[in-house]
Each structure stands twice: as structure tokens, then as C-alpha cells.
Design a protein around this motif. Structure first.
Motif, mmCIF file in Angstrom:
data_model
loop_
_atom_site.group_PDB
_atom_site.id
_atom_site.type_symbol
_atom_site.label_atom_id
_atom_site.label_comp_id
_atom_site.label_asym_id
_atom_site.label_seq_id
_atom_site.Cartn_x
_atom_site.Cartn_y
_atom_site.Cartn_z
ATOM 1 N N ASN A 112 -5.198 2.729 -3.385
ATOM 2 C CA ASN A 112 -3.890 3.374 -3.493
ATOM 3 C C ASN A 112 -3.849 4.620 -4.367
ATOM 4 O O ASN A 112 -2.971 5.453 -4.204
ATOM 5 C CB ASN A 112 -2.864 2.368 -4.046
ATOM 6 N N TYR A 113 -4.780 4.746 -5.318
ATOM 7 C CA TYR A 113 -4.678 5.799 -6.321
ATOM 8 C C TYR A 113 -6.007 6.515 -6.521
ATOM 9 O O TYR A 113 -6.449 6.755 -7.650
ATOM 10 C CB TYR A 113 -4.188 5.215 -7.649
ATOM 11 N N GLU A 161 4.986 3.479 -10.637
ATOM 12 C CA GLU A 161 4.622 2.945 -9.334
ATOM 13 C C GLU A 161 4.077 1.516 -9.428
ATOM 14 O O GLU A 161 4.286 0.720 -8.547
ATOM 15 C CB GLU A 161 3.556 3.837 -8.689
ATOM 16 N N GLU A 162 3.330 1.224 -10.492
ATOM 17 C CA GLU A 162 2.729 -0.090 -10.606
ATOM 18 C C GLU A 162 2.382 -0.368 -12.056
ATOM 19 O O GLU A 162 2.129 0.540 -12.838
ATOM 20 C CB GLU A 162 1.458 -0.179 -9.760
ATOM 21 N N GLU A 218 0.835 -1.203 0.000
ATOM 22 C CA GLU A 218 0.000 0.000 0.000
ATOM 23 C C GLU A 218 0.866 1.247 0.000
ATOM 24 O O GLU A 218 1.850 1.362 0.713
ATOM 25 C CB GLU A 218 -0.899 -0.008 1.235
ATOM 26 N N LYS A 219 0.470 2.199 -0.826
ATOM 27 C CA LYS A 219 1.217 3.461 -0.913
ATOM 28 C C LYS A 219 0.817 4.384 0.230
ATOM 29 O O LYS A 219 -0.337 4.484 0.595
ATOM 30 C CB LYS A 219 0.945 4.151 -2.254
ATOM 31 N N GLN A 220 1.806 5.082 0.802
ATOM 32 C CA GLN A 220 1.550 6.028 1.869
ATOM 33 C C GLN A 220 1.407 7.431 1.288
ATOM 34 O O GLN A 220 2.229 7.861 0.483
ATOM 35 C CB GLN A 220 2.708 6.003 2.888
ATOM 36 N N THR A 221 0.364 8.143 1.685
ATOM 37 C CA THR A 221 0.119 9.489 1.178
ATOM 38 C C THR A 221 0.213 10.499 2.309
ATOM 39 O O THR A 221 -0.424 10.346 3.350
ATOM 40 C CB THR A 221 -1.280 9.580 0.546
#
Length: 284
Positions: A67-68, A37-38, A2-5
Motif C-alpha cells: 500500500n505504501y 491513513e493507518e 488496499e489503497k488505490q493509487t
């Protein structure tokens, strides 16, 4: 993962979706850091837009929503539902008439048009509106165009200000775009599906012969997932003397320095997505 924002500095992602008749690929770019990123490859067995919509819904719930969520969308169509018309004879009110000679049109079809300034041509094509409607439920920013436009832009840059005969082949997953240019003038751009190396060689060489290119002096460049040891390269090299393979990331060294080895492999397998990234880097 999971991306951190950071809530004080929200990151806006850019999602590029390459839609084919048999599936789609997508990649996500962090616009602040300009890095991939992916990425993912999705196949759809029942080759129709409804099947694609279902898969896109699944990916949204599983990946993009988590994530987006804050993203801009770019849809690139890689299919045969297009044609190319010189601007000197193009009239927008007749764009359906240009298409009807090479694809079946239905009353419900929406027709869009790209403009390529390098060769002064228009590109009428059919977008999948039901996919747009689905994605607009989730995202407010959505742009779309046909993949042949990226192939034309790239080909123009690769032989700009050069005389002679050039063929550019953008190849991936049993399909390819072929662009033929002579003395800076566009002679042909078309899309082909193939199953075997022999199919590929037939389509490619037949088109080259129709435009009377000199196989001993012309230049042919492969862009995409292909090596000099591949059966396709070997077959074509039997007939054309000057053949090279271009790593798609070499078209933009700034992009090459930003991606991982895994992403480089993916982008060479999906050259149109890589070209879209190259164009976005040039704009910035």
C-alpha cells in the motif's frame, strides 16, 4: 483495505515509526490530503533491535510494500539512550563522552545528535543503525531524531513567554517524558519507565522536589492517554494543586479536523507521534 493509487497523480505517503525498547508504533499519512491513513501498535517480547527488525520486515511485506511503496520515512526514538547538553559547552567530537554517564556504550554504537533551538541545547542519542539499514533496502528517504526533541518543542510552545514553574508529562504505555521549565528556562527533561501509579508518582514528584518547584503554585500538564479519573492523576493531584490533561490534538486544530475518532484515540495513546504530525503541519 488496499489503497488505490492514481498512476497519473502518484501519492507519496509519509510513514512515521516510533521505536521503543519494547516495540514500535507507526502511522501513515497521505501528504496530499493530510489525513491519517493507518496506524498500528507492535510489541516485541525479546527487547532488542534484532527483534524489532524482524517485525518491521514482516510489516513491510504485509502492509507497506503493498500500500505504501512510495513513502518517506520518519523514525522517532523513544528510549533512555540520550542526554541533553547546553550548546555553550557542547562539542560534537565528544558526544560519546556526554552519553557514557547514563548509558552503556559499545564500540559498535553509532551516536547521532539533535539540536533544539528553543532551549539552545544538543541531544546526543543512540539510533538503531541495523533498523536504518533494513529500511533503506526499501526506501530512499529516511530521517530520524529522538522523541525528547518533540517533547521539548511542545513544552516550549505551551508556556512560551510565561513566567512561573511548569511540568509537562508525555505519557504512554508505562513510560513518560518529564519536562520541567522555570521562567522559560529548561531545568530538566528525562525519560522514565514505570509499572504502577505509585512508581509514576515517585519519579515525577521526586524530580519536581529536586528542582524545588512550589507544588502549590506550579502547573503540571499531562499529555497522552490519561483521564482525571485515573489513579495516576488522582495520586499526583494529592500533591500538586494545578493539574490539567491536554488532548494532544488540541495542540493543532488543523490536525484535529483531519483525523477520525479512532485515530484521535490512537494519537492520544501515542502523543509523540501526534507531536510529530503537529510539527509537519506547521512546516506546511
Amino acid at each position: 483495505m488496499e489503497k488505490q493509487t492514481n498512476t497519473t497523480d502518484k501519492i507519496i505517503y509519509s510513514i512515521s515509526i516510533l521505536i521503543r525498547q519494547s516495540g514500535y508504533s507507526f502511522l501513515v499519512v497521505n501528504e496530499n490530503q493530510k489525513c491519517v491513513e493507518e496506524h498500528k501498535e507492535v510489541h516485541v517480547k525479546n527487547e532488542n533491535p534484532d527483534g524489532l527488525v524482524q517485525k518491521i520486515q514482516e510489516d513491510y511485506q504485509r502492509i507497506w510494500k503493498i500500500n505504501y511503496k512510495e513513502s518517506r520515512l520518519h523514525i522517532i526514538y523513544q528510549h533512555s539512550y540520550f542526554t541533553i547538553v547546553p550548546n555553550e559547552v557542547y562539542e560534537s567530537k565528544h558526544k560519546g563522552d556526554y552519553l557514557k554517564y547514563n548509558t552503556v556504550l559499545f564500540p559498535s554504537d553509532s551516536i547521532s545528535c539533535d539540536c533544539n533551538t528553543d532551549f539552545d541545547v544538543s541531544i546526543p542519542f543512540i539510533p538503531f543503525v541495523n533498523i536504518h539499514n533494513e529500511l533503506l533496502e526499501y526506501y530512499s528517504s529516511l530521517g530520524f531524531y529522538h522523541a525528547v526533541n518533540s517533547a521539548l518543542n511542545s513544552s516550549y510552545q505551551l508556556c512560551k513567554n510565561q513566567s512561573g514553574e511548569y511540568a509537562f508529562v508525555y505519557i504512554q504505555q508505562n513510560s513518560f517524558f518529564l519536562v520541567l521549565i522555570k521562567d522559560g528556562n529548561l531545568k530538566m527533561a528525562n525519560y522514565f519507565n514505570f509499572d504502577t501509579a505509585e512508581d509514576f508518582a515517585y519519579y515525577c514528584l521526586f524530580a519536581i522536589e529536586q528542582f524545588k518547584f512550589d507544588k502549590q503554585h506550579m502547573h503540571l500538564s499531562f499529555v497522552g492517554k490519561i483521564s482525571k479519573e485515573s489513579e495516576i492523576f488522582t495520586l499526583v493531584y494529592n500533591y500538586i494543586r494545578h493539574v490539567v490533561v491536554i488532548n494532544v490534538l488540541e495542540l493543532n486544530l488543523n490536525l484535529k479536523n483531519k483525523v477520525s475518532h479512532e485515530s484521535e484515540i490512537f494519537l492520544n495513546q501515542n502523543p509523540i507521534l501526534a507531536l510529530q504530525l503537529c510539527e509537519s503541519f506547521q512546516e506546511n
